[in-house]
Motif scaffolding. Structure first.
Motif, mmCIF file in Angstrom:
data_model
loop_
_atom_site.group_PDB
_atom_site.id
_atom_site.type_symbol
_atom_site.label_atom_id
_atom_site.label_comp_id
_atom_site.label_asym_id
_atom_site.label_seq_id
_atom_site.Cartn_x
_atom_site.Cartn_y
_atom_site.Cartn_z
ATOM 1 N N ASP A 157 0.819 -1.214 0.000
ATOM 2 C CA ASP A 157 0.000 0.000 0.000
ATOM 3 C C ASP A 157 0.854 1.267 0.000
ATOM 4 O O ASP A 157 0.337 2.372 0.194
ATOM 5 N N GLN A 159 2.489 3.087 -2.284
ATOM 6 C CA GLN A 159 2.266 4.169 -3.248
ATOM 7 C C GLN A 159 1.024 4.977 -2.911
ATOM 8 O O GLN A 159 1.041 6.218 -2.950
ATOM 9 N N ALA A 160 -0.046 4.300 -2.551
ATOM 10 C CA ALA A 160 -1.275 5.020 -2.195
ATOM 11 C C ALA A 160 -1.071 5.867 -0.945
ATOM 12 O O ALA A 160 -1.571 6.997 -0.856
ATOM 13 N N ASP A 163 1.089 8.867 -1.907
ATOM 14 C CA ASP A 163 0.305 9.800 -2.714
ATOM 15 C C ASP A 163 -0.656 10.609 -1.854
ATOM 16 O O ASP A 163 -0.898 11.801 -2.109
#
Length: 602
Positions: A157, A159-160, A163
């Motif tokens: 998880d 990258q999310a 971001d």
């Protein structure tokens, strides 16, 4: 400190006016440290918030303000490469720190400052470039503070999660590798997760720095591709080869390092005596602000554990690794702005030259964190400037002899003067006498069948709920001897906070969390009985970030416990904000009773 001494310091600082000087300013015939090297007898022209000319040779422009630089040194605005911005927002400017690199703060604070900077309305505070919410595991370091934060379960998880931080406004990403220390243990990421977070940050063009607390994690972070280490670490033992090997690795990876001696010394129980004994510093800090400097994490001095970060810093210097001056201000034993001057001196003590220490507090962090045109005195750069008496390239302590500070070309003299007057008024106030304690010292009373106290806000249930935890507590009362009160504490301590607790707290101030002068007392004495488990008496004073605790035992029969105030290392008896009786941190059900709680002098 007497007001007359403060007044003479103020005059010596050369703050001739409380008004801010905008427009065009010419600093004449001054030694210039441009962020990298020094130049004698230069004049610097500032216009419209920028450096118009760093080696101006003409006449003073019409209408410009001319500042005499003889015997003085002009520096770029100082940059603290590691802070936690949550209070005292104007204080950094008082000490010449015009930019702070924030490693973890509330999203709302970050967004407010970011918006002010974007609209050109941040002249009264230091600029801040923030990581916002740090990246930590559930139950990891960062979850123990009184603010609920999101946590990352696994690298899948990453990258999310990254971001989401960028969408909130994070300038860079901070990752936590922290297993804990002493009795305090944290959940931490494995190497694969750290690597995934760093890769996610790099994919979006963001830097990733890693919080570490030991040699193993420092190496792991660098091997995972970290752009920098947010800390060094203390250690009982470290070989020269280990230090040199870590430095070679950092150099090979192109990483930078922020040693943060200020907070490492706090952990080692070593106080910043150079600041606490310097009237040029203490004359601009009020009681609470001085209290934060005086209150370290280490209960007793262990200077030997500082040999490791000094050895590593020297090795990094030899290897050519960029070293940045950062304090971890916001923690015990540090203070915004002031601690950066101690940090530069600590870097010199670790082997840097004064010039290199100045680089570490100006151009190096600006370059490492991609902060744009700041940290240097050069044409077109932000006119964030600090004028000091003397030559800090020979004596790094000269950075504390501040004459004037400019933020975006405007003098911050009004902010320094306001702080000076505030401290002077506090010092001369007559009403700061110790609280009048009851003749018998008892602070636990019953009034109309309810728990009461002879002064202060009184007694309240206390638990980790205010910090996002889920522990609960119920308080019951009954009569004790001579009109006192026995307090029955039923606590359910539950996971959900890094250091869960529940209990009862006495607030001695006229408002909750306001300091009260309890220096007339030397001991806290009470009777207790309970379920046989261990409990803590906790005390905190103004400026502290982490209260101090002392364990006590319970049994089926009443017994008396006496604890000297001196056992609560770092607590200022003249500014106590809370005295608590708590269960935890181990989850479970607890029951104990306290009675006849007294503050006494013998």
């Amino acid at each position: 400190m007497k007001p007359t001494i403060l007044a003479s310091l103020f005059l010596a600082a050369g703050l001739a006016s409380a008004s801010a000087f905008a427009g065009t300013t010419l600093v004449q015939d001054v030694r210039v440290f441009d962020g990298k090297s020094a130049h004698e007898h230069r004049s610097v022209l500032v216009r419209d918030g920028l450096i118009a000319d760093s080696d101006y040779r003409g006449m003073a422009p019409e209408g410009s303000r001319v500042v005499d630089g003889k015997g003085r040194t002009l520096l770029p605005g100082l940059i603290d490469a590691h802070v936690h911005t949550w209070q005292h927002f104007e204080l950094p400017l008082v000490f010449g720190v015009t930019t702070q690199v924030d490693m973890f703060t509330g999203v709302e604070v970050m967004q407010r400052i970011r918006q002010q900077m974007a609209s050109g309305r941040n002249g009264g505070e230091a600029d801040v470039f923030s990581a916002g919410t740090l990246v930590t595991a559930p139950g990891g370091h960062g979850t123990e503070y009184p603010v609920k934060i999101p946590t990352l379960e696994n690298g899948g998880d990453a990258q999310a999660f990254v971001d989401a931080r960028i969408a909130e406004g994070s300038h860079f990403i901070k990752v936590v590798m922290e297993d804990g220390f002493g009795e305090h243990h944290f959940h931490s990421f494995d190497r694969a997760t750290v690597k995934a977070v760093i890769a996610a940050a790099h994919k979006r063009g963001k830097l990733a720095v890693v919080h570490i607390s030991n040699l193993e994690n420092a190496r792991a972070a660098l091997e995972a591709g970290a752009d920098g280490l947010a800390h060094l670490f203390v250690a009982e033992k470290l070989s020269q080869e280990q230090a040199d090997s870590l430095a070679r690795l950092a150099q090979a990876k192109g990483a930078f390092v922020v040693p943060t001696f200020s907070v490492l010394e706090s952990m080692a129980g070593v106080k910043p005596r150079d600041l606490l004994e310097d009237p040029q510093v203490t004359g601009l800090l009020d009681r609470e602000e001085r209290g934060a400097l005086q209150t370290g994490y280490g209960p007793s001095p262990r200077p030997a554990i500082l040999a490791a970060p000094k050895m590593v810093t020297a090795a990094m210097r030899r290897a050519g690794v960029p070293l940045l001056a950062g304090t971890d201000a916001g923690n015990a034993g540090t203070q915004y702005g002031a601690s950066l001057h101690h940090e530069m001196a600590a870097l010199v003590d670790a082997g840097l030259s004064p010039r290199e220490a100045l680089v570490a507090a100006t151009s190096a962090p600006a370059k490492a964190f991609r902060l744009g045109q700041r940290g240097q005195i050069a044409k077109g750069y932000k006119a964030d400037l600090v004028l000091v008496e003397g030559n800090p390239l020979q004596d790094i302590a000269a950075t504390r002899r501040i004459v004037e500070v400019w933020k975006d070309g405007e003098s911050t003299a009004a902010i320094r003067e306001a702080q000076f007057r505030h401290v002077a008024q506090e010092s001369s106030a007559k009403g700061a006498s110790p609280a009048a304690l009851p003749a018998d010292g008892r602070i636990s009373l019953l009034k109309d069948g309810k728990l009461a106290s002879p002064f202060g806000t009184g007694w309240i249930p206390s638990s980790d709920k205010f910090a996002g935890g889920v522990s609960t507590v119920n308080l019951g009362t009954q009569s004790a001897s001579e009109g006192g009160a026995a307090i029955a504490i039923d606590a359910k301590v539950k996971p959900g906070f890094a250091y869960p607790w529940a209990g009862a707290a006495f607030m001695p101030g006229t408002q909750p969390m306001q300091g009260a002068d309890l220096s007339a007392a030397k001991l806290i004495r009470f009777r207790v009985r309970g379920d046989g488990q261990k409990y803590t008496v906790t005390m905190a004073s103004s400026g502290m970030t982490i209260p101090r605790s002392v364990l006590f035992d319970t049994g089926a029969e009443w017994k008396e416990v006496t604890i000297p105030f001196s056992a609560f290392a770092g607590v200022d008896p003249a500014a106590v904000i809370m005295i608590g009786f708590n269960a935890g941190p181990q989850p479970g059900d607890y029951r104990f009773e306290i009675a006849d709680v007294r503050l006494v002098d013998r």
